[in-house]
Scaffold this motif. Structure first.
Motif, PDB file in Angstrom:
ATOM      1  N   LEU A 124       0.681  -1.337   0.027  1.00  0.00           N
ATOM      2  CA  LEU A 124       0.017   0.150  -0.257  1.00  0.00           C
ATOM      3  C   LEU A 124       0.919   1.337   0.227  1.00  0.00           C
ATOM      4  CD1 LEU A 124      -2.872  -1.019   2.461  1.00  0.00           C
ATOM      5  CD2 LEU A 124      -2.677  -1.343  -0.131  1.00  0.00           C
ATOM      6  N   LEU A 125       2.152   1.126   0.574  1.00  0.00           N
ATOM      7  CA  LEU A 125       2.897   2.436   0.528  1.00  0.00           C
ATOM      8  C   LEU A 125       3.332   2.703  -0.971  1.00  0.00           C
ATOM      9  CD1 LEU A 125       4.619   4.402   2.046  1.00  0.00           C
ATOM     10  CD2 LEU A 125       6.548   2.714   2.128  1.00  0.00           C
ATOM     11  N   GLN A 126       3.713   1.596  -1.671  1.00  0.00           N
ATOM     12  CA  GLN A 126       4.080   2.023  -3.108  1.00  0.00           C
ATOM     13  C   GLN A 126       2.850   2.384  -4.036  1.00  0.00           C
ATOM     14  OE1 GLN A 126       5.095  -2.365  -3.577  1.00  0.00           O
ATOM     15  NE2 GLN A 126       7.400  -1.736  -3.696  1.00  0.00           N
ATOM     16  N   ILE A 127       1.582   1.761  -3.705  1.00  0.00           N
ATOM     17  CA  ILE A 127       0.372   2.248  -4.148  1.00  0.00           C
ATOM     18  C   ILE A 127       0.105   3.978  -3.897  1.00  0.00           C
ATOM     19  CG2 ILE A 127      -1.963   2.197  -4.341  1.00  0.00           C
ATOM     20  CD1 ILE A 127      -1.448  -0.987  -4.025  1.00  0.00           C
ATOM     21  N   LEU A 128       0.512   3.986  -2.759  1.00  0.00           N
ATOM     22  CA  LEU A 128       0.176   5.685  -2.214  1.00  0.00           C
ATOM     23  C   LEU A 128       1.199   6.392  -2.993  1.00  0.00           C
ATOM     24  CD1 LEU A 128      -0.869   5.530   1.504  1.00  0.00           C
ATOM     25  CD2 LEU A 128      -2.082   6.478  -0.241  1.00  0.00           C
ATOM     26  N   ASP A 129       2.431   6.123  -3.051  1.00  0.00           N
ATOM     27  CA  ASP A 129       3.536   6.756  -3.446  1.00  0.00           C
ATOM     28  C   ASP A 129       3.138   6.967  -5.114  1.00  0.00           C
ATOM     29  OD1 ASP A 129       4.773   7.317  -1.067  1.00  0.00           O
ATOM     30  OD2 ASP A 129       6.179   5.605  -1.205  1.00  0.00           O
ATOM     31  N   ASP A 130       3.272   5.962  -5.631  1.00  0.00           N
ATOM     32  CA  ASP A 130       2.516   5.899  -7.094  1.00  0.00           C
ATOM     33  C   ASP A 130       1.598   6.840  -7.380  1.00  0.00           C
ATOM     34  OD1 ASP A 130       4.744   4.053  -7.630  1.00  0.00           O
ATOM     35  OD2 ASP A 130       3.313   2.453  -8.018  1.00  0.00           O
ATOM     36  N   ALA A 131       0.551   7.123  -6.489  1.00  0.00           N
ATOM     37  CA  ALA A 131      -0.721   8.056  -6.747  1.00  0.00           C
ATOM     38  C   ALA A 131      -0.245   9.287  -6.314  1.00  0.00           C
ATOM     39  CB  ALA A 131      -1.849   7.451  -5.947  1.00  0.00           C
ATOM     40  N   ASN A 169       3.691  -3.098   5.119  1.00  0.00           N
ATOM     41  CA  ASN A 169       3.458  -4.518   5.570  1.00  0.00           C
ATOM     42  C   ASN A 169       2.245  -5.080   4.967  1.00  0.00           C
ATOM     43  OD1 ASN A 169       5.947  -4.723   6.689  1.00  0.00           O
ATOM     44  ND2 ASN A 169       5.170  -4.382   8.726  1.00  0.00           N
ATOM     45  N   ILE A 170       1.307  -4.181   4.044  1.00  0.00           N
ATOM     46  CA  ILE A 170       0.221  -4.626   3.716  1.00  0.00           C
ATOM     47  C   ILE A 170       0.388  -4.757   2.128  1.00  0.00           C
ATOM     48  CG2 ILE A 170      -2.348  -4.319   3.403  1.00  0.00           C
ATOM     49  CD1 ILE A 170      -2.011  -2.679   6.016  1.00  0.00           C
ATOM     50  N   ILE A 171       0.175  -5.934   1.357  1.00  0.00           N
ATOM     51  CA  ILE A 171       0.230  -6.141  -0.033  1.00  0.00           C
ATOM     52  C   ILE A 171      -1.085  -6.459  -0.805  1.00  0.00           C
ATOM     53  CG2 ILE A 171       1.466  -7.546  -1.666  1.00  0.00           C
ATOM     54  CD1 ILE A 171       3.804  -7.925  -0.009  1.00  0.00           C
ATOM     55  N   ARG A 172      -1.279  -5.615  -1.693  1.00  0.00           N
ATOM     56  CA  ARG A 172      -2.571  -5.943  -2.654  1.00  0.00           C
ATOM     57  C   ARG A 172      -2.044  -6.645  -4.127  1.00  0.00           C
ATOM     58  NH1 ARG A 172      -4.524  -3.649  -7.168  1.00  0.00           N
ATOM     59  NH2 ARG A 172      -6.737  -4.229  -7.403  1.00  0.00           N
ATOM     60  N   LEU A 173      -2.479  -8.070  -3.933  1.00  0.00           N
ATOM     61  CA  LEU A 173      -2.223  -8.781  -5.035  1.00  0.00           C
ATOM     62  C   LEU A 173      -2.876  -8.339  -6.184  1.00  0.00           C
ATOM     63  CD1 LEU A 173      -2.035 -12.323  -3.514  1.00  0.00           C
ATOM     64  CD2 LEU A 173      -0.243 -10.560  -3.410  1.00  0.00           C
ATOM     65  N   SER A 174      -2.228  -8.890  -7.460  1.00  0.00           N
ATOM     66  CA  SER A 174      -2.914  -8.430  -8.805  1.00  0.00           C
ATOM     67  C   SER A 174      -4.379  -8.791  -8.829  1.00  0.00           C
ATOM     68  CB  SER A 174      -2.158  -8.958  -9.792  1.00  0.00           C
ATOM     69  OG  SER A 174      -1.960 -10.360  -9.688  1.00  0.00           O
ATOM     70  N   ASP A 175      -5.045  -9.818  -7.969  1.00  0.00           N
ATOM     71  CA  ASP A 175      -6.483 -10.418  -8.041  1.00  0.00           C
ATOM     72  C   ASP A 175      -7.198  -9.761  -7.111  1.00  0.00           C
ATOM     73  OD1 ASP A 175      -5.641 -11.465  -5.747  1.00  0.00           O
ATOM     74  OD2 ASP A 175      -5.889 -13.640  -6.260  1.00  0.00           O
ATOM     75  N   GLY A 176      -6.417  -8.681  -6.612  1.00  0.00           N
ATOM     76  CA  GLY A 176      -7.187  -7.816  -5.144  1.00  0.00           C
ATOM     77  C   GLY A 176      -7.323  -8.263  -3.857  1.00  0.00           C
ATOM     78  N   THR A 177      -6.661  -9.581  -3.701  1.00  0.00           N
ATOM     79  CA  THR A 177      -6.488  -9.977  -2.486  1.00  0.00           C
ATOM     80  C   THR A 177      -5.500  -9.280  -1.658  1.00  0.00           C
ATOM     81  OG1 THR A 177      -6.771 -12.303  -3.194  1.00  0.00           O
ATOM     82  CG2 THR A 177      -5.613 -12.211  -1.144  1.00  0.00           C
ATOM     83  N   VAL A 178      -5.915  -8.986  -0.294  1.00  0.00           N
ATOM     84  CA  VAL A 178      -4.935  -8.228   0.524  1.00  0.00           C
ATOM     85  C   VAL A 178      -4.100  -8.973   1.451  1.00  0.00           C
ATOM     86  CG1 VAL A 178      -4.689  -6.312   2.182  1.00  0.00           C
ATOM     87  CG2 VAL A 178      -6.262  -6.139   0.027  1.00  0.00           C
ATOM     88  N   LYS A 179      -2.911  -8.832   1.857  1.00  0.00           N
ATOM     89  CA  LYS A 179      -2.218  -9.743   2.781  1.00  0.00           C
ATOM     90  C   LYS A 179      -1.332  -9.082   3.535  1.00  0.00           C
ATOM     91  CE  LYS A 179      -1.896 -14.233   0.074  1.00  0.00           C
ATOM     92  NZ  LYS A 179      -1.932 -15.364   0.988  1.00  0.00           N
ATOM     93  N   ILE A 180      -1.422  -9.275   4.673  1.00  0.00           N
ATOM     94  CA  ILE A 180      -0.249  -8.966   5.918  1.00  0.00           C
ATOM     95  C   ILE A 180       0.877  -9.669   5.682  1.00  0.00           C
ATOM     96  CG2 ILE A 180      -0.028  -8.427   8.096  1.00  0.00           C
ATOM     97  CD1 ILE A 180      -3.008  -8.329   8.761  1.00  0.00           C
ATOM     98  N   CYS A 181       2.079  -9.170   5.788  1.00  0.00           N
ATOM     99  CA  CYS A 181       3.380  -9.971   6.064  1.00  0.00           C
ATOM    100  C   CYS A 181       4.204  -9.404   6.916  1.00  0.00           C
ATOM    101  CB  CYS A 181       3.995  -9.655   4.571  1.00  0.00           C
ATOM    102  SG  CYS A 181       4.587  -7.802   4.175  1.00  0.00           S
TER     103      CYS A 181
END
Length: 744
Positions: A124-131, A169-181
């Motif tokens: 989600l950090l990368q997604i926010l930064d890209d936006a 630490n929260i990843i959004r997969l290409s199919d929309g699934t969200v995972k904590i790591c």
């Protein structure tokens, strides 16, 4: 690609000799894991894209930061190593769809390593930064938050507190699934014998922007600390910045501890008030003032989503509703597997740029790229459950494709196909049917009657017919599509098997139980051979075999079928996965039918706890399981408890789903049943009439469920000594229902 870690892009730095070899690529860990590319470096070490040469699968390998790299302190190194080992044990013990899978861990040449699934997605950090730090759309925020809350509900039930939840630490997969790591500083309870703090000096664990006040004060930390961190994450997704985005770490920590956060709507006025309320509740300084568990947070988010979908469809839904749950359901509704998706479009990453604004694209080479991007955006809106906006955007794409490519171009028809699917999800089934039939007619003329896209539209039309209770018409259409698919792609093609599966379901709806069983068993056998015994589609067909066995009264065989599916799903998906719980639910139905009510009661009691833990107390499936629990309480003679359970379930359903929803009315009927068994017939009559009136109003007087409710009312009149009224009502029921059920 993203691994299950929180590291940032790597940069040159000091490495040990062992790591120096890996930096060049090709290093081999434990003669098994071939390191290919350094993809991240974080607080706990380095993460590599690698190949598991034993199994031939791609994985992420996390290696402990070189010993003493920052401090040269042997004590610090031991602490770091101990934290890493704890991460491995904690992460390996967690099995949930919302948590990164850990395959292996160990030590190699003095380097500790952790082997994880390699994830196709972005954090989600990368997604926010890209936006460019623009806040995300509300549907994306609530979708991600709901998945994270469900995963936290599971980990907290295992006694695990993450302690470092943050966007990275929260990843959004290409199919929309969200995972904590990255459970690298997670706290596992006394089960594995670790104390609450690994350092003698009270070394801070966590990231300042997302740390709870109790973490900052080195006070006792429990699962509610993760909920505070979740509030920080949601605040950032909703506004583009963390709640205390100050100049230095100390100021940030003081802000968390002492300062009331600015309300998110002060920064973004269009945010829904209920989302702002949830965020501020999560950010309460006192843990006692926050939501007390993640399951309740998940439930609140589900309610927001349900309210949003209901509001978007208000005034536009016809009187078509799904099948009634008669006390306890024993059959499945026909469903479309959508195995064939025509004219696939590229995936649209979340960038915070969602919209359904009016769209015009210039004629020329750029037009098709723009249309493909907007179509992908619409598909993602549907994936997160925003079907009205998805439909609006697909319709806009259709209009532009008509202008640029022509209305009969395959891509224009593909856009209409997706718009029709949105209509089915909005319960606008008649409209969807008309659109699917038009698409099938045009595709048949342009592409040919046996083209797979033509057959896909006809398959969806058959599914819509079933939803409209036109099961004879649905059967004819499924049979025609099946014959064409067997002729063109073969009997074992996945699309052919999907059609066979839906045909079997529809046979059950027609009351042809023996044929439905034979067809479902054949599909299950074929899918086992083609896809494997544990494939989700195979398990779905094995569930349908269980339904068919139940319709035949073979409840013992049905129970065995459901228990086998539940075991397979638990092994593949986890014990608390919704599909696993669904199979166990059906096993509970079978136990009740077999007269093993005490076993059914114990099972439903477990399932209610699991559903509440995973999805919240207001989730429809939680309520459905509580409904079953209440019915079973009645079966064992505990009618006072059954009445209390029925009242609570009906009240929640009425609040969340509305007073005329089928599930709400099914819950109210159970209130009347319990009242009757307790001898409170006048009160029972009032409730029976309320349910019957509502069903007649919504479904029509000839619907089987409306007739069943009037029969309930007549039975109640008999018990009250009003025999003539009862006979008159039963005569009316017989006359209204004289045509009988549809048959082929």
């Amino acid at each position: 690609m993203a691994a299950g870690h929180s590291g940032q892009p790597h940069h040159p730095g000091h490495v040990s000799d062992g790591h120096r070899a890996a930096e060049q690529g090709g290093g081999l860990v434990q003669n098994r894991y071939r390191l290919h590319e350094l993809i991240g470096r974080g607080g706990m070490g380095e993460v590599w894209r690698a190949l598991d040469e034993s199994l031939g699968r791609r994985v992420a390998v996390k290696c402990l930061k070189p010993a003493g790299a920052e401090s040269g302190d042997a004590g610090f190194t031991r602490i770091l190593q101990e934290r890493f080992r704890r991460e491995a044990r904690v992460a390996a013990s967690l099995q949930h769809r919302g948590i990164t899978v850990v395959h292996d861990f160990g030590e190699h040449d003095g380097v500790l390593f952790l082997v994880m699934e390699l994830l196709d997605g972005r954090n989600l950090l990368q997604i926010l930064d890209d936006a460019q730090r623009h806040p995300l759309p509300v549907p994306d925020i609530t979708d991600a938050a709901e998945q994270v809350a469900a995963a936290l509900a599971y980990t907290h039930a295992q006694g695990v507190v993450h302690r470092d939840l943050k966007p990275a630490n929260i990843i959004r997969l290409s199919d929309g699934t969200v995972k904590i790591c990255d459970f690298g500083i997670a706290r596992l309870g006394h089960d594995i014998g670790f104390t609450s703090r690994l350092t003698g000096s009270g070394m801070a664990m966590g990231t300042p922007h997302y740390m709870s006040p109790e973490q900052i004060d080195a006070a006792e930390v429990d699962h509610r600390s993760d909920l505070y961190s979740l509030g920080c994450v949601l605040y950032e997704l909703a506004t583009g910045a963390p709640p205390f985005d100050l100049g230095d770490a100390w100021s940030i920590l003081v802000g968390h501890r002492d300062t009331t956060p600015e309300p998110p709507r002060a920064r973004r006025p269009e945010l829904p008030a209920d989302l702002e309320r949830l965020i501020l509740d999560l950010l309460a300084k006192d843990p006692e003032e926050r939501p007390q568990d993640a399951a309740d947070v998940c439930g609140r988010l589900k309610a927001m989503r349900a309210a949003g979908v209901a509001a978007s469809a208000a005034g536009r839904r016809p009187a078509e509703l799904p099948d009634w749950a008669r006390s306890l359901r024993t059959g499945s509704a026909a469903r479309s597997t959508r195995a064939h998706r025509p004219a696939a479009v590229p995936h649209h990453e979340l960038t915070g740029a969602w919209s359904t604004r009016a769209m015009t694209v210039p004629a020329g080479p750029e037009a098709l790229d723009a249309l493909a991007a907007r179509q992908a955006e619409a598909a993602d809106l549907g994936r997160i459950g925003n079907w009205q906006q998805a439909y609006d955007l697909h319709t806009a794409v259709c209009a532009e494709r008509d202008r640029v490519q022509g209305p009969e171009h395959p891509a224009a028809l593909a856009s209409r196909h997706e718009a029709a699917y949105c209509l089915t999800r909005l319960a606008r089934t008649e409209e969807a049917l008309r659109l699917y039939r038009w698409i099938a007619e045009v595709r048949g003329r342009v592409l040919g009657p046996d083209h797979q896209d033509t057959l896909a539209a006809r398959h969806e039309a058959a599914f819509a017919l079933g939803r409209l209770d036109r099961h004879v018409d649905a059967h004819r259409e499924y049979a025609a599509v099946l014959a064409a698919r067997e002729r063109t792609v073969g009997a074992d093609d996945p699309d052919t098997l999907s059609c066979k599966h839906n045909l079997a379901v529809n046979l059950g709806q027609l009351g042809r139980a023996a044929e439905a069983y034979t067809a479902a068993a054949a599909v299950a056998a074929a899918r086992t051979r083609v896809l494997g015994a544990a494939h989700p589609d195979t398990l779905l067909s094995r569930v349908e075999v269980g339904y068919a066995l139940g319709r035949l009264g073979r409840w013992g065989d049905a129970l065995d079928a459901y228990l086998e599916v539940a075991r397979e799903r638990a092994d593949a998906l986890g014990a608390d996965h919704p599909d696993t719980l669904a199979a166990r639910y059906e096993a509970g139905i079978c136990l009740g039918r077999l007269g093993r009510s005490d076993e059914a009661l114990a099972l439903f009691d477990e399932l209610v706890a699991a559903r509440t833990r995973a999805s919240g107390s207001a989730d429809p499936e939680t309520l459905r399981t509580r409904h079953a629990l209440g019915v079973t309480l009645g079966l064992v003679g505990q009618w006072d408890q059954a009445l209390a359970e029925a009242r609570e379930v009906a009240a929640i359903r009425e609040r969340v789903l509305g007073p005329a929803d089928p599930d709400t009315l099914a819950g109210k009927r159970e209130i009347a049943v319990a009242m009757g068994w307790l001898g409170r017939w006048p009160a029972a009559l009032t409730v029976y009439r309320e349910v019957a009136d509502a069903r007649e109003r919504v479904l029509g007087p000839a619907h089987p469920d409306a007739l069943a409710s009037r029969t309930d009312e007549a039975h109640c009149l008999e018990r009250l000594g009003r025999a003539e009224e009862a006979r008159e009502l039963l005569r009316r029921v017989a006359a209204t229902g004289s045509d009988g059920p549809e048959r082929l």
